[in-house]
Design an enzyme around this catalytic site. Structure first.
Site, PDB file in Angstrom:
ATOM      1  N   GLU A 145      29.334 -49.554  22.682  1.00 28.33           N
ATOM      2  CA  GLU A 145      29.481 -50.218  23.979  1.00 28.33           C
ATOM      3  C   GLU A 145      30.914 -50.216  24.499  1.00 28.33           C
ATOM      4  OE1 GLU A 145      25.693 -51.817  22.192  1.00 28.33           O
ATOM      5  OE2 GLU A 145      27.734 -51.450  21.455  1.00 28.33           O
ATOM      6  N   HIS A 184      17.342 -63.435  17.684  1.00 20.38           N
ATOM      7  CA  HIS A 184      18.414 -62.556  17.226  1.00 20.38           C
ATOM      8  C   HIS A 184      19.363 -62.275  18.393  1.00 20.38           C
ATOM      9  CE1 HIS A 184      15.387 -59.901  18.984  1.00 20.38           C
ATOM     10  NE2 HIS A 184      16.320 -58.969  19.141  1.00 20.38           N
ATOM     11  N   ASP A 194      47.565 -39.153  18.554  1.00 22.14           N
ATOM     12  CA  ASP A 194      46.618 -39.110  17.442  1.00 22.14           C
ATOM     13  C   ASP A 194      46.131 -40.501  17.043  1.00 22.14           C
ATOM     14  OD1 ASP A 194      49.111 -39.826  16.455  1.00 22.14           O
ATOM     15  OD2 ASP A 194      49.248 -38.196  14.996  1.00 22.14           O
ATOM     16  N   GLY A 199      51.045 -41.190  14.051  1.00 21.20           N
ATOM     17  CA  GLY A 199      50.866 -42.638  14.158  1.00 21.20           C
ATOM     18  C   GLY A 199      51.096 -43.215  15.538  1.00 21.20           C
TER      19      GLY A 199
END
Length: 581
Positions: A71, A134, A461, A490
């Site tokens: 989502e 639920h 990345d 990173g």
């Protein structure tokens, strides 16, 4: 049986209110047909048991189902789709689905992106009886998630009563478009097949902005013309709300006719035709392109259109301009120096100012070019940020859609001068890492529907790893974006703010170019590349097949870990100081 009320004897009699409908249509069909009428052709989201029956109605409205991998990505994709098509829709299920999407919806709210968020709800009977279902909190409170979404929605349509449903749907979609922000539509499972008046669909929604009060508008126009004519070295500064609130035609007419040196903010990239001779580049305080800061801050009049003066949009609030020599145009009003004129929308004022202005005093501004700066050492084969982004400008073509992720790409693109009719997509204000990959799916789908050829993503990345699964959805729908993953080990933007060598800014390196195959792409539907030197970049950009191949193209682009655009370094330094206060 819809429209019938059972009697004690087991017989049925028509529901009088339903039988009075001239053209009965189910609520779900009405909702989806309205979305089709305002330009939506594909609906993002995920199935869930509370929305499944509603999804069956999509084909009846000639809408395509996208089907995302989660989502959050669906919300990002709907955001990208809306920025190209003007409005979008995403469907989630109650609780678990809608909360996964709420980050993306919040980003759309903060950045003025119109998304219709449709949430499949438990039945009204289940809600009334407080059943322990639920996907609930287990406390009988079925309003908790709607209350959470209320803060990031400009309208709430709770479709609990079929006699109000059509009116609520029309109101929500209209507000979504005109206010350019998300709306929340709750569709209980037992309301999906209830009838509403379909005859309403014969009357299109009124999506025109209300005209300004004539006398007020005339007064403001005259005040603006007075200061504009008297100015000796004016400039124009265009920001994101000119895009979001659909004032680009008025801006283009004004900028083209006036000839005034015109600049954009980072969030305003692509709001102005950058091939115009009076386009001067990006203004962002201390992070501005060469010569821009001096010209803007030295102007005796700044025509500011659609400003959003956030930290990343201003290089850490480093604007050095005065309200005393500014005229601010907004969707909600105009401010001339220190005088406010609320309720006078910018579109009408800009149109009349353009029509009536005479010859102006123009002092030329800088002219940016996609030329690699002298300090970017061409003898070193290493691909650097300073070298790459002007080169990227040489690679771009008319009509491209360009997405840049929060981080080095968002800041690097400032140094790129766009060809004509390029659309830029970024999330400078909300800045949710991973946004751009999800948004690329929606933007590429919208581009396919409109016949636009190239959608191009530049992402780091670290950012890519957050939403990499959305490449699977791109493959599923045979989309052909060009994806550059900047491999620099990173979270560079985080390193620049704090923890340059900290382990929490590191990531696990992936074989990125292997992902299309891992996601099931057929061999003839994708191409992959690994680029590590400047020469390889130039060869790639010159490759006709790479530029025009009708398939997904995926590039691993290697840059040094410790390299970052200068504007990012300045903004990060300012952010670090604020965080320490």
């Amino acid at each position: 049986m819809s429209g019938l009320t059972p009697l004690a004897s087991g017989q049925v009699t028509p529901d009088i209110r339903t039988s009075e409908l001239k053209q009965p249509v189910d609520i779900a069909e009405y909702l989806f047909r309205r979305l089709h009428q305002v330009g939506v052709r594909s609906v993002h989201g995920l199935p869930g048991d509370y929305n499944l029956v509603a999804l069956d109605y999509l084909p009846k409205a000639n809408l395509n189902w996208v089907g995302n991998v989660n989502e959050l990505n669906a919300g990002y994709a709907a955001d990208g789709y809306a920025r190209i098509k003007g409005i979008s829709a995403v469907v989630t299920t109650f609780g678990v689905g809608e909360l996964s999407a709420v980050n993306a919806i919040a980003g759309a709210y903060s950045e003025f992106v119109p998304i219709v968020h449709i949430v499949g709800y438990p039945s009204t009977v289940a809600q009334k009886n407080n059943l322990l279902l639920h996907h609930t909190l287990g406390n009988g409170n079925f309003n908790a998630f709607a209350n959470m979404n209320r803060e990031v929605s400009c309208a709430m349509a709770m479709l609990n009563d079929p006699h109000e449903a059509a009116t609520l749907i029309d109101d929500a979609i209209t507000k979504c478009y005109l206010q350019s922000r998300p709306v929340y539509v709750a569709l209980p499972s037992d309301m999906v097949t209830k009838k509403v008046e379909g005859e309403r669909l014969n009357t299109p929604l009124d999506l025109a902005y209300s005209p300004n009060h004539v006398e007020k508008e005339e007064y403001v126009v005259n005040v603006v013309l007075k200061y504009l004519t008297a100015a000796k070295n004016p400039v124009v500064l265009v920001d994101a709300c000119a895009i979001r609130h659909r004032a680009l035609k008025e801006v283009d007419d004004f900028v083209t006719k006036s000839g005034i040196p015109t600049f954009v903010t980072p969030m305003g990239k692509s709001a102005v035709n950058e091939t115009l001779p009076n386009y001067g580049g990006v203004y962002a305080g201390t992070g501005s392109n060469a010569g821009v800061r001096e010209r803007v801050e030295g102007a005796d009049l700044i025509i500011s259109i659609g400003a959003i003066k956030s930290d990343f949009n201003t290089t850490g609030f480093t604007y050095r301009t005065s309200q005393l020599n500014s005229i601010d145009f907004h969707s909600y009003g105009v401010t001339v120096k220190y005088s406010d004129y609320p309720g006078v929308r910018m579109n009408g004022v800009l149109t009349k100012v353009t029509e009536r202005m005479g010859k102006l005093n123009i002092e030329a501004g800088p002219i940016p070019k996609n030329v690699v700066p002298d300090h970017a050492d061409n003898s070193d084969p290493t691909i650097t940020q300073a070298w790459f982004w002007p080169k990227a400008g040489q690679f771009l073509r008319d009509g491209d859609i360009v997405l840049t992720e929060t981080g080095t790409a968002n800041f690097g693109i400032w140094e790129t001068r766009f060809p004509k009719d390029v659309t830029a997509i970024s999330q400078v204000l909300w800045g949710s890492i991973g946004y751009a990959t999800g948004s690329t799916q929606g933007a590429a789908l919208a581009a396919k529907e409109l016949g636009r050829k190239r959608t191009i993503l530049f992402t780091g990345d670290g950012s890519f790893q957050l939403t990499a699964q959305e490449v699977s959805t791109m493959i599923r729908h045979d989309l052909n974006p060009i994806i550059f993953v900047i491999c620099n080990d990173g979270y560079t933007i985080e390193r620049c703010i704090h923890g340059w060598d900290a382990v929490y800014n590191d990531i696990q390196n992936w074989n990125y170019k292997d992902l299309p195959a891992a996601f099931g792409a057929k061999p003839d539907r994708y191409k992959t590349y690994q680029v590590k030197t400047k020469t390889e970049v130039e060869q790639l950009f010159a490759d006709k097949e790479f530029n025009e191949a009708p398939c997904l193209r995926f590039v691993e682009l290697y840059m040094p870990r410790d390299d970052a655009p200068a504007a990012l370094m300045l903004t990060a330094e300012a952010a670090a100081k604020r965080n320490a206060d």
